[in-house]
Design a protein around this motif. Structure first.
Motif, short mmCIF file in Angstrom:
data_model
loop_
_atom_site.label_atom_id
_atom_site.label_comp_id
_atom_site.label_asym_id
_atom_site.label_seq_id
_atom_site.Cartn_x
_atom_site.Cartn_y
_atom_site.Cartn_z
N GLY A 1 0.82 -1.16 0.07
CA GLY A 1 0.02 0.16 -0.10
C GLY A 1 0.82 1.19 -0.05
O GLY A 1 0.44 1.93 -0.83
N TYR A 2 1.55 1.54 1.09
CA TYR A 2 2.59 2.66 0.98
C TYR A 2 1.62 4.11 1.11
O TYR A 2 2.18 4.88 0.72
N GLY A 3 0.46 3.92 1.31
CA GLY A 3 -0.36 5.12 1.50
C GLY A 3 -1.13 5.56 -0.04
O GLY A 3 -1.63 6.52 0.13
N THR A 4 -1.25 4.29 -0.71
CA THR A 4 -1.95 4.66 -1.99
C THR A 4 -3.47 4.78 -1.70
O THR A 4 -3.92 4.38 -0.95
N PRO A 5 -3.94 5.84 -2.57
CA PRO A 5 -5.28 5.83 -2.37
C PRO A 5 -6.04 4.54 -2.91
O PRO A 5 -5.53 3.55 -3.17
N PRO B 1 5.65 9.89 -2.48
CA PRO B 1 5.46 9.46 -1.12
C PRO B 1 5.32 7.93 -1.16
O PRO B 1 5.61 7.10 -0.05
N GLN B 2 5.19 7.27 -2.14
CA GLN B 2 5.11 5.88 -2.11
C GLN B 2 6.43 5.23 -2.07
O GLN B 2 6.68 4.18 -1.17
N PHE B 3 7.46 5.76 -2.89
CA PHE B 3 8.88 5.05 -2.89
C PHE B 3 9.55 5.41 -1.56
O PHE B 3 10.39 4.60 -1.10
#
Length: 475
Positions: A103-107, A439-441
């Motif tokens: 996920g890493y905070g993905t919508p 923000p993802q990586f």
């Protein structure tokens, strides 16, 4: 640090982990999926990834998807068992694993769409895929060996790789600010960083054009005349924009004695057909000869054949579905070309991984681990070596977890004796162009290494070079 030096899943310190996944109880038989309502068993995977409520489809990001539709595989298969990203523990074969991305905070994903006669959730938005509109897709079928035509609606080119566009944005103030920062005695490095690091690909092209029209000067030449070292390289990369920078990297990587194979991997592998065509066209425009001819002159034997397959731009489009019978065929073909015979049919494996899209490669990797109790990566490491091994691992890792792979590439540029500055600059700038992915990586790196990416970059850079790299990752 080479790819082979990364520890496999489960061997990183627990505090740097990627999430712990104890094996679920009540395993389903080998190759079968849990029945509806039992996916996954409550409480098996911890609080980070709670199971969805009954009937919820698709689940919120970070939760498990509903049971598989019988007509087709999911477009989002999980990480193959034993994938190289540290700290992640995969259930034994026969158990349905956690979702492919942490996920890493993905919508949250968009609602499911119809594809190929069955329903499946689209890839997460954070993957960088272009969402295809609803449509009926035929199976992509078995392409002829070492070739074949992709099916599915064409994936649009990445921003900055398409036809020239006029954007509704005034580039003159930024062009004026850049000229003022480099005019007269001294250079205003802060202004250069501030202006160039905030541009998107189309704005970078517009500023470069406006600079030439307003001041009758070449922005890139002025940057080279006023700055130096890796700070200069980073500013030039930003001013060039992603397409021109890609072809410049390819030219430099194959210029002179030897070939920088890491750059070829970075620029060419995992790209859409549209992007590959744009890169080839721009390379010919800038350097006056084809990229294929340059690759033939620098690579040799089967590695040359592999990259010519890539440059042929015959990859399955992102919208092409993962059809079960075709995936099963590919898995069997990979096995017969590697573990199932004496010697290795390298080109058949290259053909499959080069002509399938990311969703199909993820499914192939997962199904291979289920069918043969071995990871596709371990097979590649055992059967291949050198540049071809690194290239195939790049294609698998990019498909299985784009953001963790980006984090690994950044660490690779900073690890070992000395910093590989040319790779650090090019990779930071390349990832910077897709601002939604930053923000993802960064989150993937934090989960993997247990510390912020910004802190790691600070330890390997200094001065204006450090400030520019941090600005490119929004720090």
């Amino acid at each position: 640090m080479s790819y082979q030096q990364y520890p496999p899943y489960g061997q990183a310190p627990p505090q740097q982990g990627y999430g712990q996944y104890p094996p679920p109880q009540g395993q389903p038989p080998q190759g079968q999926y849990p029945p509806p309502g039992q996916y996954p068993p409550p409480g098996q995977y911890g609080q980070q990834y709670p199971p969805p409520q009954q009937g919820q489809y698709p689940p919120p990001q970070g939760q498990y998807p509903p049971p598989q539709q019988q007509q087709g595989y999911s477009q989002q298969p999980p990480h193959p068992q034993g994938s190289p990203y540290p700290g992640y523990q995969q259930p034994p074969p026969g158990q349905y694993p956690p979702p492919q991305q942490p996920g890493y905070g993905t919508p949250s994903p968009q609602p499911p769409y119809q594809q190929g006669g069955y329903q499946q959730p689209p890839p997460p938005q954070g993957y960088g895929y272009q969402q295809p509109p609803p449509q009926q897709q035929p199976p992509y079928g078995a392409p002829p060996q070492f070739g074949g035509q992709p099916q599915g609606q064409p994936t649009p080119p990445s921003v900055g790789y398409g036809p020239p566009q006029i954007i509704n944005w005034d580039a003159k103030p930024d062009a004026t600010a850049l000229r003022s920062a480099m005019k007269g005695f001294g250079t205003d490095e802060k202004t250069l960083i501030r202006v160039l690091s905030r541009l998107d690909p189309m704005q970078a092209i517009a500023v470069r054009d406006a600079y030439h029209k307003q001041h009758k000067r070449d922005l890139i030449k002025d940057i080279k005349g006023e700055t130096s070292s890796w700070f200069e390289k980073g500013l030039v990369a930003l001013a060039q924009g992603p397409l021109l920078h890609d072809v410049s990297l390819l030219h430099d990587a194959m210029d002179g004695a030897g070939t920088d194979e890491s750059v070829l991997n970075d620029v060419l592998l995992g790209r859409s057909n549209a992007d590959i065509q744009a890169i080839k066209s721009e390379y010919r425009r800038v350097y006056g000869h084809s990229l294929e001819s340059k690759v033939k002159g620098d690579l040799s034997m089967k590695t040359e054949r592999h990259f010519l397959m890539v440059l042929a731009a015959n990859r399955a489009e992102d919208s092409a579905p993962a059809i079960p019978q075709d995936i099963d065929r590919d898995v069997t073909e990979v096995y017969k070309a590697t573990e199932g015979k004496m010697g290795t049919d390298e080109l058949l494996v290259c053909d499959i991984l080069t002509h399938r899209n990311d969703a199909q490669i993820r499914t192939i990797a997962w199904q291979y681990s289920q069918k043969y109790n071995a990871t596709l990566e371990s097979v590649i490491k055992k059967e291949f070596s050198g540049h071809m091994e690194d290239a195939l691992l790049f294609q698998i890792r990019h498909a299985c977890d784009k953001f963790m792979h980006q984090a690994m590439l950044l660490e690779d540029a900073m690890s070992g004796a000395g910093t590989k500055d040319h790779l650090l600059v090019s990779r930071v700038v390349r990832f910077h162009w897709n601002r939604a992915d930053i923000p993802q990586f960064k989150a993937a790196y934090q989960k993997w290494r247990g510390k912020p990416l910004a802190r790691r970059i600070k330890g390997e850079t200094s001065g204006d070079y450090e400030k520019l790299m941090l600005a490119c990752i929004d720090e």
